[in-house]
Design a protein around this motif. Sequence first.
Motif, short mmCIF file in Angstrom:
data_model
loop_
_atom_site.label_atom_id
_atom_site.label_comp_id
_atom_site.label_asym_id
_atom_site.label_seq_id
_atom_site.Cartn_x
_atom_site.Cartn_y
_atom_site.Cartn_z
N LEU A 126 0.86 -1.21 -0.09
CA LEU A 126 -0.01 -0.22 -0.16
C LEU A 126 0.92 1.22 0.08
CD1 LEU A 126 -2.83 1.49 0.18
CD2 LEU A 126 -2.70 1.13 2.69
N ASN A 127 1.96 1.21 0.45
CA ASN A 127 2.70 2.23 0.63
C ASN A 127 4.05 2.15 -0.29
OD1 ASN A 127 2.00 4.33 2.49
ND2 ASN A 127 3.63 4.06 4.11
N ASP A 128 5.00 1.24 -0.31
CA ASP A 128 6.14 1.16 -0.92
C ASP A 128 6.64 -0.05 -0.95
OD1 ASP A 128 7.46 1.30 1.47
OD2 ASP A 128 7.62 3.46 1.18
N SER B 115 6.99 3.66 -4.89
CA SER B 115 5.84 3.89 -3.87
C SER B 115 4.55 3.98 -4.73
CB SER B 115 6.16 5.33 -3.00
OG SER B 115 5.89 6.44 -3.78
N THR B 116 3.62 4.00 -4.02
CA THR B 116 2.27 4.40 -4.59
C THR B 116 2.00 5.86 -4.21
OG1 THR B 116 1.19 4.07 -2.37
CG2 THR B 116 1.40 2.06 -3.87
N THR C 269 4.28 10.22 0.45
CA THR C 269 4.56 11.19 1.43
C THR C 269 5.31 10.59 2.59
OG1 THR C 269 2.60 10.47 2.65
CG2 THR C 269 2.04 12.34 1.25
N ALA C 270 5.78 9.26 2.37
CA ALA C 270 6.44 8.48 3.28
C ALA C 270 8.05 8.74 3.01
CB ALA C 270 5.97 7.22 3.37
N TYR D 52 9.15 5.98 -8.65
CA TYR D 52 10.35 4.91 -8.27
C TYR D 52 11.72 6.02 -8.15
CZ TYR D 52 12.29 5.60 -13.28
OH TYR D 52 12.60 5.74 -14.16
N MET D 53 12.59 5.55 -7.19
CA MET D 53 13.91 6.25 -7.06
C MET D 53 14.88 5.17 -6.73
SD MET D 53 14.51 9.19 -4.22
CE MET D 53 13.54 10.55 -5.03
N ILE D 54 15.88 5.56 -7.54
CA ILE D 54 17.16 4.77 -7.16
C ILE D 54 18.00 5.52 -6.00
CG2 ILE D 54 19.30 3.66 -8.05
CD1 ILE D 54 16.96 2.76 -9.66
N ARG D 55 18.10 4.62 -4.91
CA ARG D 55 18.56 5.36 -3.89
C ARG D 55 20.10 5.40 -3.71
NH1 ARG D 55 18.08 1.80 0.58
NH2 ARG D 55 17.80 3.31 2.01
#
Length: 330
Positions: free
Chosen positions: A186-188, A227-228, A233-234, A253-256
Amino acid sequence: MARRRVLLFLKPFDVYPPRPYVGAAASSPTSAPSTPPQPRAASPKILSYLDDRCRVHKDTIDLCQSVLQRKSLDWISVQRNHLSQPIRDVDLVIAVGGDGTLLRASHFLDSSVPILGVNSDPTCTKEVEELTDEFDARRSTGYLCAATAGNFEQILDATLDGSRRPLELSRISVKLNGIQLPTYALNDILVSHPCPASVSRFSFRKRNNMGETSRLINCRSSGLRVSTAAGSTAAMLSAGGFMMPLSSRELQYMIREPISPTDADKPMLHGFLKQEQHMLVVWYNQEGAVYVDGSHVVHSIQHGDSLEISSDAPTLKVVLPEHLLKKAPE
């Protein structure tokens, strides 16, 4: 008319920090047995704060049970760590705890049963201000929780009579080597090496429903987060991502922390997956993990495994707090 069936899904008490203890003193083979652990010399304010967190949570559970008992409802309660099967044959799930409890409950729900979150231990601004120089006195955020002890009965009545309608939120689907993972996020999700200090090695590309693909991006980084809209927001926002409208069916999406990305790759390291797109990931470390909505649901992966990530998942009906409803379209 059949009586409504409600499941009360509870955050357990054992997740609250216990009063800290000093470990037994070290002893040599010839020394006398060590003395039993003694209470650590801690600030009375900290101990009072920990006791109060547990008390407030219990009081909220008692209140919710009392309200349900007075109404014409069939209800049962279960602690979140005692549930292992999908939730079926109920008309409403009430998650009492915080966002973590709501997320855990969501893992057992399809798109047919709505969920109402109750923040059982909300942060008190005055308390935080008074104690900020001594310790972190923030409590539960409850971002997705529509109710607290103060308005639970009002929100429950509005939910049951239909005047407070849930919003359908997107979730994330993950297939591992072509096999659907049983839990939707639901979050990521976070795809990374199990050790946070280790480099994550993987490649990814996007593909649409027509079979068209983007070019391959080879990554060495701290991992991949997807993330959704609800989860934007998280952790995604904390990492520099963007807040998304709750009604959005796209994923972000994000590459960390990428290691020396090429200029050509940089535009692809943070972006969006449209509803008709999938992300295809191939993992190249000896070991890795897919974390779903935090650390409680983990799937191990290994060198050569492939992941398919998309929003092709059942939505979740969530009764949202008033301030989020104002941001969501009718």
